[in-house]
Design a protein around this motif. Structure first.
Motif, PDB file in Angstrom:
ATOM      1  N   THR A  24       6.667   7.508  -9.894  1.00 24.87           N
ATOM      2  CA  THR A  24       8.001   8.034  -9.612  1.00 24.87           C
ATOM      3  C   THR A  24       8.070   9.545  -9.808  1.00 24.87           C
ATOM      4  O   THR A  24       9.002  10.181  -9.340  1.00 24.87           O
ATOM      5  N   GLU A  25       7.074  10.093 -10.488  1.00 25.81           N
ATOM      6  CA  GLU A  25       7.024  11.538 -10.721  1.00 25.81           C
ATOM      7  C   GLU A  25       6.136  12.272  -9.710  1.00 25.81           C
ATOM      8  O   GLU A  25       5.960  13.481  -9.814  1.00 25.81           O
ATOM      9  N   ILE A  26       5.589  11.552  -8.746  1.00 27.23           N
ATOM     10  CA  ILE A  26       4.720  12.151  -7.726  1.00 27.23           C
ATOM     11  C   ILE A  26       5.504  12.216  -6.415  1.00 27.23           C
ATOM     12  O   ILE A  26       5.780  11.177  -5.803  1.00 27.23           O
ATOM     13  N   PRO A  27       5.867  13.406  -5.964  1.00 29.76           N
ATOM     14  CA  PRO A  27       6.715  13.528  -4.769  1.00 29.76           C
ATOM     15  C   PRO A  27       6.123  12.895  -3.511  1.00 29.76           C
ATOM     16  O   PRO A  27       6.869  12.412  -2.671  1.00 29.76           O
ATOM     17  N   ASP A  28       4.808  12.899  -3.374  1.00 31.93           N
ATOM     18  CA  ASP A  28       4.187  12.387  -2.153  1.00 31.93           C
ATOM     19  C   ASP A  28       3.826  10.900  -2.231  1.00 31.93           C
ATOM     20  O   ASP A  28       3.151  10.375  -1.349  1.00 31.93           O
ATOM     21  N   ALA A  29       4.270  10.210  -3.281  1.00 35.29           N
ATOM     22  CA  ALA A  29       4.006   8.778  -3.431  1.00 35.29           C
ATOM     23  C   ALA A  29       5.305   7.995  -3.333  1.00 35.29           C
ATOM     24  O   ALA A  29       6.345   8.436  -3.810  1.00 35.29           O
ATOM     25  N   GLU A  30       5.227   6.853  -2.696  1.00 33.67           N
ATOM     26  CA  GLU A  30       6.399   5.982  -2.574  1.00 33.67           C
ATOM     27  C   GLU A  30       5.965   4.535  -2.770  1.00 33.67           C
ATOM     28  O   GLU A  30       5.153   4.012  -2.007  1.00 33.67           O
ATOM     29  N   ILE A  31       6.500   3.898  -3.780  1.00 35.63           N
ATOM     30  CA  ILE A  31       6.232   2.480  -4.006  1.00 35.63           C
ATOM     31  C   ILE A  31       7.096   1.693  -3.038  1.00 35.63           C
ATOM     32  O   ILE A  31       8.329   1.824  -3.047  1.00 35.63           O
ATOM     33  N   VAL A  32       6.464   0.872  -2.193  1.00 38.01           N
ATOM     34  CA  VAL A  32       7.220   0.114  -1.191  1.00 38.01           C
ATOM     35  C   VAL A  32       7.175  -1.395  -1.423  1.00 38.01           C
ATOM     36  O   VAL A  32       7.924  -2.130  -0.798  1.00 38.01           O
ATOM     37  N   THR A  56       5.246 -12.871  -5.231  1.00 41.43           N
ATOM     38  CA  THR A  56       4.594 -13.510  -6.376  1.00 41.43           C
ATOM     39  C   THR A  56       3.114 -13.733  -6.102  1.00 41.43           C
ATOM     40  O   THR A  56       2.362 -14.069  -7.005  1.00 41.43           O
ATOM     41  N   ASN A  57       2.693 -13.521  -4.862  1.00 42.66           N
ATOM     42  CA  ASN A  57       1.284 -13.640  -4.489  1.00 42.66           C
ATOM     43  C   ASN A  57       0.826 -12.284  -3.942  1.00 42.66           C
ATOM     44  O   ASN A  57       1.377 -11.792  -2.949  1.00 42.66           O
ATOM     45  N   PHE A  58      -0.156 -11.698  -4.589  1.00 45.50           N
ATOM     46  CA  PHE A  58      -0.606 -10.357  -4.185  1.00 45.50           C
ATOM     47  C   PHE A  58      -1.098 -10.331  -2.744  1.00 45.50           C
ATOM     48  O   PHE A  58      -1.032  -9.301  -2.081  1.00 45.50           O
ATOM     49  N   ARG A  59      -1.600 -11.448  -2.238  1.00 45.45           N
ATOM     50  CA  ARG A  59      -2.099 -11.486  -0.858  1.00 45.45           C
ATOM     51  C   ARG A  59      -0.979 -11.236   0.152  1.00 45.45           C
ATOM     52  O   ARG A  59      -1.213 -10.690   1.225  1.00 45.45           O
ATOM     53  N   ASP A  60       0.230 -11.637  -0.192  1.00 46.91           N
ATOM     54  CA  ASP A  60       1.375 -11.349   0.680  1.00 46.91           C
ATOM     55  C   ASP A  60       1.665  -9.852   0.703  1.00 46.91           C
ATOM     56  O   ASP A  60       1.977  -9.290   1.754  1.00 46.91           O
ATOM     57  N   LEU A  61       1.543  -9.194  -0.435  1.00 47.27           N
ATOM     58  CA  LEU A  61       1.720  -7.738  -0.491  1.00 47.27           C
ATOM     59  C   LEU A  61       0.683  -7.049   0.391  1.00 47.27           C
ATOM     60  O   LEU A  61       0.996  -6.084   1.083  1.00 47.27           O
ATOM     61  N   LEU A  62      -0.540  -7.548   0.374  1.00 48.20           N
ATOM     62  CA  LEU A  62      -1.615  -6.924   1.162  1.00 48.20           C
ATOM     63  C   LEU A  62      -1.355  -6.993   2.664  1.00 48.20           C
ATOM     64  O   LEU A  62      -1.947  -6.230   3.429  1.00 48.20           O
ATOM     65  N   LYS A  63      -0.469  -7.868   3.087  1.00 49.50           N
ATOM     66  CA  LYS A  63      -0.145  -8.011   4.515  1.00 49.50           C
ATOM     67  C   LYS A  63       0.895  -6.999   4.991  1.00 49.50           C
ATOM     68  O   LYS A  63       1.156  -6.887   6.178  1.00 49.50           O
ATOM     69  N   VAL A  64       1.494  -6.255   4.067  1.00 51.34           N
ATOM     70  CA  VAL A  64       2.522  -5.274   4.442  1.00 51.34           C
ATOM     71  C   VAL A  64       1.823  -4.102   5.128  1.00 51.34           C
ATOM     72  O   VAL A  64       1.045  -3.385   4.510  1.00 51.34           O
ATOM     73  N   PRO A  65       2.082  -3.891   6.427  1.00 53.16           N
ATOM     74  CA  PRO A  65       1.294  -2.916   7.187  1.00 53.16           C
ATOM     75  C   PRO A  65       1.445  -1.466   6.753  1.00 53.16           C
ATOM     76  O   PRO A  65       0.500  -0.691   6.860  1.00 53.16           O
ATOM     77  N   ILE A  67       1.705  -0.234   3.826  1.00 52.62           N
ATOM     78  CA  ILE A  67       1.043   0.103   2.560  1.00 52.62           C
ATOM     79  C   ILE A  67      -0.321   0.700   2.843  1.00 52.62           C
ATOM     80  O   ILE A  67      -1.161   0.094   3.498  1.00 52.62           O
ATOM     81  N   LYS A  68      -0.544   1.907   2.338  1.00 51.01           N
ATOM     82  CA  LYS A  68      -1.827   2.613   2.490  1.00 51.01           C
ATOM     83  C   LYS A  68      -2.758   2.315   1.316  1.00 51.01           C
ATOM     84  O   LYS A  68      -3.965   2.211   1.469  1.00 51.01           O
ATOM     85  N   ALA A  69      -2.158   2.195   0.119  1.00 53.55           N
ATOM     86  CA  ALA A  69      -2.970   2.005  -1.087  1.00 53.55           C
ATOM     87  C   ALA A  69      -2.277   1.044  -2.035  1.00 53.55           C
ATOM     88  O   ALA A  69      -1.051   0.923  -2.036  1.00 53.55           O
ATOM     89  N   VAL A  70      -3.084   0.369  -2.836  1.00 63.47           N
ATOM     90  CA  VAL A  70      -2.547  -0.502  -3.873  1.00 63.47           C
ATOM     91  C   VAL A  70      -3.078  -0.054  -5.223  1.00 63.47           C
ATOM     92  O   VAL A  70      -4.144   0.546  -5.331  1.00 63.47           O
ATOM     93  N   ASP A  71      -2.296  -0.358  -6.228  1.00 66.44           N
ATOM     94  CA  ASP A  71      -2.676  -0.080  -7.610  1.00 66.44           C
ATOM     95  C   ASP A  71      -2.780  -1.431  -8.300  1.00 66.44           C
ATOM     96  O   ASP A  71      -1.796  -2.168  -8.392  1.00 66.44           O
ATOM     97  N   VAL A  72      -3.982  -1.767  -8.748  1.00 72.28           N
ATOM     98  CA  VAL A  72      -4.251  -3.060  -9.376  1.00 72.28           C
ATOM     99  C   VAL A  72      -4.084  -2.915 -10.886  1.00 72.28           C
ATOM    100  O   VAL A  72      -4.874  -2.241 -11.541  1.00 72.28           O
ATOM    101  N   CYS A  73      -3.061  -3.559 -11.416  1.00 71.17           N
ATOM    102  CA  CYS A  73      -2.715  -3.463 -12.846  1.00 71.17           C
ATOM    103  C   CYS A  73      -2.640  -4.867 -13.441  1.00 71.17           C
ATOM    104  O   CYS A  73      -1.607  -5.286 -13.954  1.00 71.17           O
ATOM    105  N   LEU A  74      -3.719  -5.577 -13.354  1.00 69.15           N
ATOM    106  CA  LEU A  74      -3.766  -6.968 -13.800  1.00 69.15           C
ATOM    107  C   LEU A  74      -4.676  -7.116 -15.007  1.00 69.15           C
ATOM    108  O   LEU A  74      -5.262  -6.152 -15.485  1.00 69.15           O
ATOM    109  N   HIS A  75      -4.827  -8.352 -15.459  1.00 70.56           N
ATOM    110  CA  HIS A  75      -5.796  -8.633 -16.515  1.00 70.56           C
ATOM    111  C   HIS A  75      -7.192  -8.308 -15.997  1.00 70.56           C
ATOM    112  O   HIS A  75      -7.476  -8.425 -14.794  1.00 70.56           O
ATOM    113  N   ASN A  76      -8.064  -7.897 -16.889  1.00 68.08           N
ATOM    114  CA  ASN A  76      -9.402  -7.427 -16.522  1.00 68.08           C
ATOM    115  C   ASN A  76     -10.164  -8.376 -15.603  1.00 68.08           C
ATOM    116  O   ASN A  76     -10.852  -7.929 -14.685  1.00 68.08           O
TER     117      ASN A  76
END
Length: 159
Positions: A24-32, A56-65, A67-76
């Motif tokens: 939220t502090e990076i002007p050129d980034a937008e969480i969609v 609730t399923n990350f694979r559905d997020l990956l289908k959003v056209p 989105i250029k990049a994802v940030d993986v913040c899960l258990h190791n």
């Protein structure tokens, strides 16, 4: 201004929320879009940001056209497989450490990078910005107040 990089967040636990705050502090980034198995928490975090795409399923997020990049913040144990799936879906990936847990996972991630040509970066946000305990530890080491160090470990919230 250049087009904003559209980002999907996968996982909004403690680390995910920290990453969200930084974006939220990076002007050129937008969480969609946000994905988390805890639907209520994903919706709560998304609501604070005005994000309408929640999964609730990350694979559905990956289908959003868009989105250029994802940030993986899960258990190791999910870092490698989710990062690989994201690259295979055509997304660049930033993944919290550790990226992999085994040599086999490391080789699989390397192969995914080579096969897809996607950008993959891993990092340790808790240490790279030297907040709180980490900053104090650095100050104590630099001041020579801890003697000869062999290892140092910092824990947040008493964990």
């Amino acid at each position: 201004m250049a087009d904003r990089v559209k980002i999907g967040i996968i996982g909004v636990g403690q680390i995910g929320k920290s990453h969200v705050k930084q974006y939220t502090e990076i002007p050129d980034a937008e969480i969609v879009a946000i994905a988390d198995t805890n639907e209520a928490e994903a919706k709560r975090v998304a609501g604070e940001l005005g994000v309408t795409k929640v999964f609730t399923n990350f694979r559905d997020l990956l289908k959003v056209p868009e989105i250029k990049a994802v940030d993986v913040c899960l258990h190791n144990n999910f870092h490698a497989p989710v990062s690989i799936a994201a690259m295979e879906a055509g997304k660049d990936v930033y993944c919290e450490k550790p990226l992999t847990l085994t040599v086999a996972e490391s080789l699989a991630v390397q192969e995914a990078v080579e096969d897809t040509g996607r950008v993959l970066q891993t990092g340790s946000q808790q240490r790279t910005d030297f907040r709180g305990l980490f900053r104090l530890a650095v100050e104590l080491v630099r001041a020579g107040r801890l003697g000869k160090l062999r290892t140092i470990e910092c824990r947040l919230n008493g964990n």
